[in-house]
Design a protein around this motif. Structure first.
Motif, PDB file in Angstrom:
ATOM      1  N   LEU A 160      10.532 -24.074  -1.839  1.00 53.96           N
ATOM      2  CA  LEU A 160      10.219 -22.722  -2.450  1.00 53.96           C
ATOM      3  C   LEU A 160       9.134 -21.708  -1.880  1.00 53.96           C
ATOM      4  O   LEU A 160       8.263 -22.265  -1.058  1.00 53.96           O
ATOM      5  CB  LEU A 160       9.658 -22.871  -4.008  1.00 53.96           C
ATOM      6  CG  LEU A 160      10.660 -23.605  -4.973  1.00 53.96           C
ATOM      7  CD1 LEU A 160       9.872 -24.002  -6.218  1.00 53.96           C
ATOM      8  CD2 LEU A 160      11.903 -22.680  -5.286  1.00 53.96           C
ATOM      9  N   ILE A 161       9.234 -20.538  -1.805  1.00 55.86           N
ATOM     10  CA  ILE A 161       8.359 -19.704  -1.400  1.00 55.86           C
ATOM     11  C   ILE A 161       7.424 -19.172  -2.423  1.00 55.86           C
ATOM     12  O   ILE A 161       7.985 -18.576  -3.449  1.00 55.86           O
ATOM     13  CB  ILE A 161       8.946 -18.511  -0.698  1.00 55.86           C
ATOM     14  CG1 ILE A 161       9.936 -18.791   0.758  1.00 55.86           C
ATOM     15  CG2 ILE A 161       7.905 -17.512  -0.139  1.00 55.86           C
ATOM     16  CD1 ILE A 161      10.739 -17.779   1.316  1.00 55.86           C
ATOM     17  N   VAL A 162       6.139 -19.480  -2.216  1.00 56.37           N
ATOM     18  CA  VAL A 162       5.390 -18.980  -3.321  1.00 56.37           C
ATOM     19  C   VAL A 162       4.169 -17.838  -2.721  1.00 56.37           C
ATOM     20  O   VAL A 162       3.400 -18.093  -1.893  1.00 56.37           O
ATOM     21  CB  VAL A 162       4.392 -20.132  -3.889  1.00 56.37           C
ATOM     22  CG1 VAL A 162       3.200 -19.822  -4.698  1.00 56.37           C
ATOM     23  CG2 VAL A 162       4.872 -21.250  -4.340  1.00 56.37           C
ATOM     24  N   ALA A 163       4.536 -16.437  -3.241  1.00 58.31           N
ATOM     25  CA  ALA A 163       3.951 -15.394  -2.923  1.00 58.31           C
ATOM     26  C   ALA A 163       2.794 -15.135  -3.668  1.00 58.31           C
ATOM     27  O   ALA A 163       3.018 -14.729  -4.723  1.00 58.31           O
ATOM     28  CB  ALA A 163       4.968 -14.287  -2.780  1.00 58.31           C
ATOM     29  N   GLY A 164       1.720 -15.475  -3.333  1.00 60.69           N
ATOM     30  CA  GLY A 164       0.496 -15.363  -4.141  1.00 60.69           C
ATOM     31  C   GLY A 164       0.104 -16.694  -4.300  1.00 60.69           C
ATOM     32  O   GLY A 164       0.439 -17.443  -5.022  1.00 60.69           O
ATOM     33  N   HIS A 188      -2.406 -12.617   1.339  1.00 57.68           N
ATOM     34  CA  HIS A 188      -3.017 -11.781   2.098  1.00 57.68           C
ATOM     35  C   HIS A 188      -4.619 -11.627   2.249  1.00 57.68           C
ATOM     36  O   HIS A 188      -5.310 -11.296   2.880  1.00 57.68           O
ATOM     37  CB  HIS A 188      -2.722  -9.994   1.896  1.00 57.68           C
ATOM     38  CG  HIS A 188      -3.278  -9.855   0.426  1.00 57.68           C
ATOM     39  ND1 HIS A 188      -2.908 -10.166  -0.596  1.00 57.68           N
ATOM     40  CD2 HIS A 188      -4.474  -9.017   0.364  1.00 57.68           C
ATOM     41  CE1 HIS A 188      -3.827  -9.677  -1.753  1.00 57.68           C
ATOM     42  NE2 HIS A 188      -4.673  -8.843  -1.198  1.00 57.68           N
ATOM     43  N   GLN A 189      -4.947 -12.929   1.432  1.00 62.59           N
ATOM     44  CA  GLN A 189      -6.316 -13.315   1.431  1.00 62.59           C
ATOM     45  C   GLN A 189      -6.654 -14.557   1.944  1.00 62.59           C
ATOM     46  O   GLN A 189      -6.208 -15.481   1.620  1.00 62.59           O
ATOM     47  CB  GLN A 189      -7.097 -12.920   0.139  1.00 62.59           C
ATOM     48  CG  GLN A 189      -7.010 -11.545  -0.400  1.00 62.59           C
ATOM     49  CD  GLN A 189      -7.758 -11.398  -1.886  1.00 62.59           C
ATOM     50  OE1 GLN A 189      -8.475 -12.504  -2.186  1.00 62.59           O
ATOM     51  NE2 GLN A 189      -7.631 -10.433  -2.370  1.00 62.59           N
ATOM     52  N   HIS A 190      -7.498 -14.436   3.382  1.00 62.81           N
ATOM     53  CA  HIS A 190      -7.701 -15.694   3.700  1.00 62.81           C
ATOM     54  C   HIS A 190      -8.570 -16.805   2.955  1.00 62.81           C
ATOM     55  O   HIS A 190      -8.376 -17.891   3.027  1.00 62.81           O
ATOM     56  CB  HIS A 190      -8.281 -15.637   4.979  1.00 62.81           C
ATOM     57  CG  HIS A 190      -9.644 -15.190   5.160  1.00 62.81           C
ATOM     58  ND1 HIS A 190     -10.958 -16.051   4.864  1.00 62.81           N
ATOM     59  CD2 HIS A 190     -10.500 -13.922   5.051  1.00 62.81           C
ATOM     60  CE1 HIS A 190     -12.129 -15.289   4.690  1.00 62.81           C
ATOM     61  NE2 HIS A 190     -11.788 -14.057   5.043  1.00 62.81           N
ATOM     62  N   LEU A 234       4.107 -14.431  -7.355  1.00 57.37           N
ATOM     63  CA  LEU A 234       3.066 -14.427  -8.234  1.00 57.37           C
ATOM     64  C   LEU A 234       1.684 -13.790  -7.798  1.00 57.37           C
ATOM     65  O   LEU A 234       0.748 -14.147  -8.439  1.00 57.37           O
ATOM     66  CB  LEU A 234       2.781 -15.956  -8.515  1.00 57.37           C
ATOM     67  CG  LEU A 234       3.929 -16.898  -8.892  1.00 57.37           C
ATOM     68  CD1 LEU A 234       3.632 -18.285  -8.806  1.00 57.37           C
ATOM     69  CD2 LEU A 234       4.495 -16.284 -10.208  1.00 57.37           C
ATOM     70  N   THR A 235       1.833 -12.535  -7.057  1.00 59.54           N
ATOM     71  CA  THR A 235       0.716 -12.061  -6.862  1.00 59.54           C
ATOM     72  C   THR A 235      -0.145 -11.117  -7.878  1.00 59.54           C
ATOM     73  O   THR A 235       0.626 -10.976  -8.945  1.00 59.54           O
ATOM     74  CB  THR A 235       0.613 -11.106  -5.498  1.00 59.54           C
ATOM     75  OG1 THR A 235       1.422  -9.918  -6.116  1.00 59.54           O
ATOM     76  CG2 THR A 235       1.374 -11.622  -4.343  1.00 59.54           C
ATOM     77  N   ASN A 239       3.293  -4.109  -7.758  1.00 57.61           N
ATOM     78  CA  ASN A 239       4.054  -3.392  -6.736  1.00 57.61           C
ATOM     79  C   ASN A 239       4.369  -4.444  -5.300  1.00 57.61           C
ATOM     80  O   ASN A 239       5.491  -4.447  -4.838  1.00 57.61           O
ATOM     81  CB  ASN A 239       3.359  -2.285  -6.060  1.00 57.61           C
ATOM     82  CG  ASN A 239       3.336  -0.981  -6.821  1.00 57.61           C
ATOM     83  OD1 ASN A 239       4.473  -0.889  -7.960  1.00 57.61           O
ATOM     84  ND2 ASN A 239       2.137  -0.416  -6.917  1.00 57.61           N
ATOM     85  N   ALA A 240       3.586  -5.247  -5.028  1.00 51.40           N
ATOM     86  CA  ALA A 240       3.797  -6.252  -4.065  1.00 51.40           C
ATOM     87  C   ALA A 240       4.922  -7.462  -4.572  1.00 51.40           C
ATOM     88  O   ALA A 240       5.820  -7.623  -3.751  1.00 51.40           O
ATOM     89  CB  ALA A 240       2.644  -7.164  -3.803  1.00 51.40           C
ATOM     90  N   ASN A 241       4.828  -7.665  -6.016  1.00 51.92           N
ATOM     91  CA  ASN A 241       5.857  -8.597  -6.519  1.00 51.92           C
ATOM     92  C   ASN A 241       7.131  -7.949  -6.477  1.00 51.92           C
ATOM     93  O   ASN A 241       8.306  -8.262  -6.213  1.00 51.92           O
ATOM     94  CB  ASN A 241       5.477  -9.003  -7.977  1.00 51.92           C
ATOM     95  CG  ASN A 241       4.284  -9.888  -7.917  1.00 51.92           C
ATOM     96  OD1 ASN A 241       4.088 -10.479  -7.098  1.00 51.92           O
ATOM     97  ND2 ASN A 241       3.534  -9.952  -9.245  1.00 51.92           N
TER      98      ASN A 241
END
Length: 586
Positions: A160-164, A188-190, A234-235, A239-241
């Motif tokens: 699965l790709i978990v965005a956030g 986007h946050q290290h 899940l960010t 708008n990013a989602n």
């Protein structure tokens, strides 16, 4: 009064149909980001130093070949280009090895001295540039991106790709890892990815620091990979989602997408792109609160099944009587909650936190829903002091305050990230279990109480494992062969103890899938057919015992008929020739 369970409807057929009817042109999924090729960055940054080294080396070799020297007999001689190249190679890199093939003259030594200083300067400049390149953020990002791409491409199982990787992302990743499900993370946050690197996970999950709104980022994360099983947006940015939903639907429409959203307008736009599920925690909490008020047993069942494995079931609660409700909240959350409670026919008073402590006289419940956890706790403490029997719900914004909230003993707690993580996991880990939960939400409270009693009897008071059993040639070869031969086998016989068929295993069959038909809470005397699937709620030990029935022909026959069947070919031949009337071994 309208049915509060209608608020839990998550599918909008007209919207999803419209999303699926979008005209799409097949387009290759991009997986390259600008300036992410490490070799290109090296060549671009090291071009000047490398040219300088080549130039210095060429001039030094040519000059040494042109300067006349003297051989061992005193005759004039010149070094060949190869001899000059050999001498300059060890001189320009190590400074010192000897004068070969003969001692140099004064002009040659002067040229060598000048060449040494020139080459040292060139090498110092090149090495300095190289170290600066190694520290350059763009170069390090390029190396990390290429390493991430290689790790994703090596996946040979569904992922699965978990965005956030915020609160919801971390909770989802933890449970996915415990369920032995592979995943990749993009954020986007290290600082959040640093938490991923330090997380105690069983699998090494690849992480990429990038903007998920860029389609190529999802391509890098494996959207075009044949084993990509879904995308979880899940960010904290709606708008990013939405961008993730759009990219996934337009570029890979066959991959399911679950998205988080807190804005109704953005939620509608996500449905336009046929998101499989959009979880709005502010809207969903009102529905769950109504469920806890009106149908407490249904709420207990749903929450218990959505909790992590091993979570103890909450004690039963009494129904809350009708009366006035107080909602102390601001912004969209307060409006959403007030709207949901009023739809259910409740008398709701919405006030802001600046009005001081609310008057709870005549009220039956209060929601402390401000963004400040300390303010919520203070409001709740005043309400409990004034009215100890008041139903109290609280909004928790920070996980660090969880011990205080737990110690207070609220009747209901709203944690947006936990709500999103619970529903996401219920849909992703075992999708069939979510279908059962949706079915349970539409049943009466008496039905839910009866099912809770049965599940607790069979599985205990902690959240059971949820497993899908496919009666196929791969998932259950022995059972599949038995059914294909036309032999009868019921659900009760399948889940009986392999060592004692009169004793059932500790598992509850929640659903039977037969083709396109879903049969929830099936009768255990139902006859099974080849290709059926079962959703079982069970313990790991019972699931291991069931494996003997699924994979061994002798165990299936014993469970179905009660005959003790020899397992070796020799004893099976002896049984067939023994002349026993029932064919069993003597």
């Amino acid at each position: 009064m309208p049915n509060p369970l209608l608020l839990l409807a998550t599918t909008r057929p007209w919207v999803r149909k419209r999303g699926r009817n979008l005209r799409r042109v097949p387009t290759p999924i991009p997986n390259q980001l600008p300036s992410t090729d490490a070799i290109f960055l090296v060549l671009r940054r090291m071009r000047g130093p490398l040219i300088l080294i080549v130039l210095v080396f060429s001039v030094a070799v040519s000059g040494l070949s042109l300067i006349p020297g003297v051989d061992a007999e005193g005759n004039p001689a010149r070094l060949s280009l190869f001899d000059s190249f050999y001498v300059m190679s060890y001189t320009a890199t190590t400074i010192g090895f000897g004068e070969v093939p003969y001692a140099f003259t004064i002009p040659q030594r002067m040229w060598m001295t000048a060449s040494i200083f020139a080459s040292v300067t060139a090498w110092a400049y090149s090495i300095g540039t190289m170290f600066a390149l190694l520290q350059d953020p763009a170069f390090r990002e390029a190396i990390a991106t290429q390493r991430f791409r290689r790790r994703v491409r090596r996946f040979a199982e569904p992922f699965l790709i978990v965005a956030g990787y915020g609160g919801a992302g971390r909770a989802v990743a933890k449970v996915l890892d415990e369920a032995d499900r592979r995943f990749v993370v993009v954020d986007h946050q290290h600082t959040k990815l640093d938490r991923l690197a330090g997380a105690a996970l069983g699998h090494d999950a690849p992480g990429l620091e990038a903007d998920v709104r860029i389609p190529a980022v999802l391509g890098l994360a494996g959207l075009d990979h044949p084993y990509c099983a879904g995308v979880l947006a899940l960010t904290d940015d709606d708008n990013a989602n939405l961008a993730v939903v759009m990219s996934g639907h337009l570029l890979r429409p066959d991959v399911p997408i679950v998205a988080r959203c807190s804005n109704r307008t953005v939620e509608e736009r996500m449905h336009h792109f046929a998101a499989d599920a959009v979880i709005n925690p502010q809207d969903r909490y009102g529905a769950y609160l109504l469920l806890a008020i009106r149908q407490p047993e249904t709420f207990r069942l749903a929450q218990w099944l959505m909790s992590p494995v091993g979570t103890e079931i909450t004690p039963p609660r009494k129904e809350v009587p009708d009366g006035r409700w107080i909602v102390v909240a601001t912004g969209e959350f307060g409006e959403e909650l007030k709207h949901d409670l009023e739809i259910a026919g409740l008398d709701v008073e919405l006030i802001g936190p600046d009005h001081g402590d609310p008057v709870t006289t005549g009220a039956v419940g209060m929601v402390a829903g401000t963004p400040d956890d300390a303010v919520n706790l203070a409001l709740a403490a005043h309400a409990r002091h004034e009215h100890p029997e008041l139903f109290l719900a609280v909004r928790q914004s920070h996980t660090s305050n969880a011990p205080l909230v737990d110690a207070f003993g609220f009747d209901s707690v709203y944690v947006p990230t936990s709500l999103v993580a619970q529903e996401t996991l219920a849909r992703v880990v075992t999708p069939l279990s979510w279908r059962f939960i949706e079915y349970a939400l539409g049943q009466s409270d008496e039905w839910a109480a009866a099912r809770l009693t049965e599940i607790i009897r069979d599985c205990g008071t902690s959240t059971p494992e949820k497993e899908r059993i496919d009666l196929s040639a791969v998932g259950a070869p022995a059972v599949h062969r038995w059914l294909r031969r036309g032999h009868p086998l019921t659900i009760a016989q399948l889940i009986s103890d392999p060592d004692d068929r009169d004793r059932p295993l500790r598992m509850y069959v929640a659903a039977l899938v037969r083709g396109e038909e879903f049969i929830f809470d099936p009768d255990v005397e139902t006859l099974l057919e080849p290709g059926d699937s079962l959703l079982v709620l069970t313990r790991r030990s019972a699931l291991r015992a069931l494996g003997a029935t699924l994979f061994y022909d002798s165990t299936v026959e014993y469970s179905a008929t009660g005959r003790t069947v020899p397992q070796t070919w020799l004893f099976r031949i002896l049984r067939r020739t023994s002349g026993s009337p029932d064919g069993s071994a003597r």
